[in-house]
Design an enzyme around this catalytic site. Structure first.
Site, PDB file in Angstrom:
ATOM      1  N   HIS A   3       0.866  -1.184   0.000  1.00 51.56           N
ATOM      2  CA  HIS A   3       0.000   0.000   0.000  1.00 51.56           C
ATOM      3  C   HIS A   3       0.899   1.228   0.000  1.00 51.56           C
ATOM      4  O   HIS A   3       1.672   1.451   0.921  1.00 51.56           O
ATOM      5  CB  HIS A   3      -0.924   0.015   1.223  1.00 51.56           C
ATOM      6  CG  HIS A   3      -1.863   1.182   1.221  1.00 51.56           C
ATOM      7  ND1 HIS A   3      -3.127   1.111   0.676  1.00 51.56           N
ATOM      8  CD2 HIS A   3      -1.718   2.455   1.675  1.00 51.56           C
ATOM      9  CE1 HIS A   3      -3.716   2.292   0.797  1.00 51.56           C
ATOM     10  NE2 HIS A   3      -2.881   3.124   1.407  1.00 51.56           N
ATOM     11  N   CYS A   4       0.788   2.022  -1.060  1.00 47.82           N
ATOM     12  CA  CYS A   4       1.668   3.176  -1.233  1.00 47.82           C
ATOM     13  C   CYS A   4       0.969   4.434  -0.725  1.00 47.82           C
ATOM     14  O   CYS A   4      -0.053   4.848  -1.304  1.00 47.82           O
ATOM     15  CB  CYS A   4       2.045   3.338  -2.698  1.00 47.82           C
ATOM     16  SG  CYS A   4       3.174   4.720  -2.988  1.00 47.82           S
ATOM     17  N   PRO A   5       1.450   5.052   0.333  1.00 50.15           N
ATOM     18  CA  PRO A   5       0.802   6.275   0.825  1.00 50.15           C
ATOM     19  C   PRO A   5       0.986   7.456  -0.109  1.00 50.15           C
ATOM     20  O   PRO A   5       0.185   8.404  -0.065  1.00 50.15           O
ATOM     21  CB  PRO A   5       1.491   6.513   2.176  1.00 50.15           C
ATOM     22  CG  PRO A   5       2.816   5.856   2.045  1.00 50.15           C
ATOM     23  CD  PRO A   5       2.615   4.675   1.160  1.00 50.15           C
TER      24      PRO A   5
END
Length: 422
Positions: free
Chosen positions: A165-167
């Site tokens: 999950h890429c912020p």
């Protein structure tokens, strides 16, 4: 009015344009990422590329530098939007656990009886490229996750080929957007190199024009110095990320698998060779989404009881030993007969104790033993079973058959008492 899927979505995603675009719960961080791209480019176009328009003998060379910067920036932003605003490969949740996986374990001993208990396997094995791979059951989505699928705790969804999950993009990176994510990171790296190079070129032109040192040229264009420093720092992040994902693609791994199983020395069953691994990422067709977020929600009909549960219950009742059940029914029936005959029993007991006759005591004890034991007539056992069904159904009404048996028993005891006195 019927609602659409995106309106009742159970994940943590955010939707805009009536469910046409889907983002993660941290979509606001996308604004920061866009700012980190646009602000340096605007400064570059105004203070660096604008001053290079007439610095070359060919008039179009200066304009080409400006146009390339603008077009490439638009391309990077489009890749960013394609990464963060599309379904990454979310697997729809099930409305109930897979019933075909339930099994009954009759080894549980409760109260001296074999009682079936419901069992549910937490893992299963599937074959991938001829090798067994374990898949886990997801309690939230109520399904067995396919291979390389994982549940994202931020988006609260199971994602196929979950990478991370890429912020910075505010979205999960999975099977359907990994290609765009890699192209976004790579393009950002190239854009940083381009801005750094053109800024350095402008410093060199200033040095040649005034025959000055580097420091005087840097003082004349501080924007170029700031852009060079910014791009140099950014290259450590996006450039390092590009190199890392090149390694992951070449070995057919995901970020999640690399960090979790790196120390286990597991055999990578998905590795098909470096060339095929790259072709799988860049030349394969993107699978269609499993979700239609704009579709109307269909009301699910109430499910009938599990047929398998009924079959197992029937088999259990047929195979189990009927003796405990019969003994319970007879014991309950005998106790309730005594309750219904309380006034008769009191009279009989008074006469028995007054007679001081051993023979009568023996006859009474034998008759009581006949009631309490399982050796009774089929009619008595049937009446006791009828009574047990009445108790289980919540009715305490004494059936006529039991009252008739009560009167016959009382008459037989009275006749035995008269014979004993004579």
């Amino acid at each position: 009015m019927a609602k659409r899927v995106y309106q009742v979505w159970k994940g943590s995603n955010r939707f805009i344009f009536c469910g046409r675009l889907i983002f993660g719960p941290d979509a606001r961080s996308l604004l920061i990422t866009i700012s980190l791209i646009l602000v340096p480019i605007v400064v570059f176009c105004v203070l660096v590329a604008g001053n290079l328009l007439h610095r070359f003998p060919a008039y179009y060379a200066g304009y080409a530098i400006l146009v390339v910067a603008i077009v490439f920036t638009i391309y990077v932003l489009m890749l960013l939007l394609a990464t963060s605003a599309r379904d990454p490969g979310i697997i729809p949740r099930a409305s109930h656990p897979p019933e075909e996986e339930f099994c009954f374990d009759s080894s549980a001993d409760v109260g001296g009886r074999q009682t079936p208990s419901l069992q549910f396997p937490r893992t299963k094995e599937v074959m991938v490229n001829g090798m067994p791979v374990k898949i886990k059951y997801c309690d939230t989505c109520m399904l067995y996750r396919p291979p390389r699928c994982s549940h994202c705790s931020i988006c609260n969804n199971c994602v196929e080929r979950f990478d991370h999950h890429c912020p910075w993009v505010g979205q999960c990176i999975g099977q359907r957007n990994y290609r765009y994510f890699f192209l976004f990171v790579t393009s950002s790296t190239v854009l940083c190199i381009y801005v750094f190079s053109m800024s350095a070129l402008y410093i060199k032109i200033l040095m040649d024009r005034h025959h000055s040192t580097v420091w005087r040229a840097m003082k004349e264009s501080p924007a170029s110095v700031v852009l060079m420093a910014y791009c140099f720092i950014s290259l450590w992040f996006v450039g390092g990320l590009t190199g890392f994902h090149l390694y992951l693609i070449g070995t057919n791994q995901t970020t999640y698998e690399n960090f979790r199983y790196r120390a286990d020395n597991r055999v990578n069953v998905y590795n098909r060779g470096c060339l095929r691994n790259f072709l799988e990422v860049f030349c394969s067709r993107t699978k269609p989404s499993r979700n239609n977020f704009r579709a109307y929600v269909q009301e699910e009909a109430p499910r009938p009881p599990m047929a398998r549960a009924r079959e197992m219950d029937a088999d259990d009742s047929a195979v189990a030993d009927p003796r405990p059940k019969v003994e319970d029914d007879l014991e309950i029936g005998g106790d309730l007969l005594k309750i219904s005959q309380r006034h008769n029993f009191e009279e009989v007991n008074e006469e028995i104790h007054g007679s001081n006759s051993n023979g009568l005591d023996n006859v009474a004890s034998e008759s009581e033993f006949a009631f309490s034991s399982g050796q009774q007539s089929p009619a008595t056992g049937l009446e006791a079973r009828h009574w047990s069904r009445g108790v289980r159904s919540g009715s305490w009404e004494i059936l006529p058959e039991i009252l008739a048996m009560n009167s016959s028993v009382t008459e037989s005891r009275s006749h035995m008492q008269r014979e004993a006195r004579h």
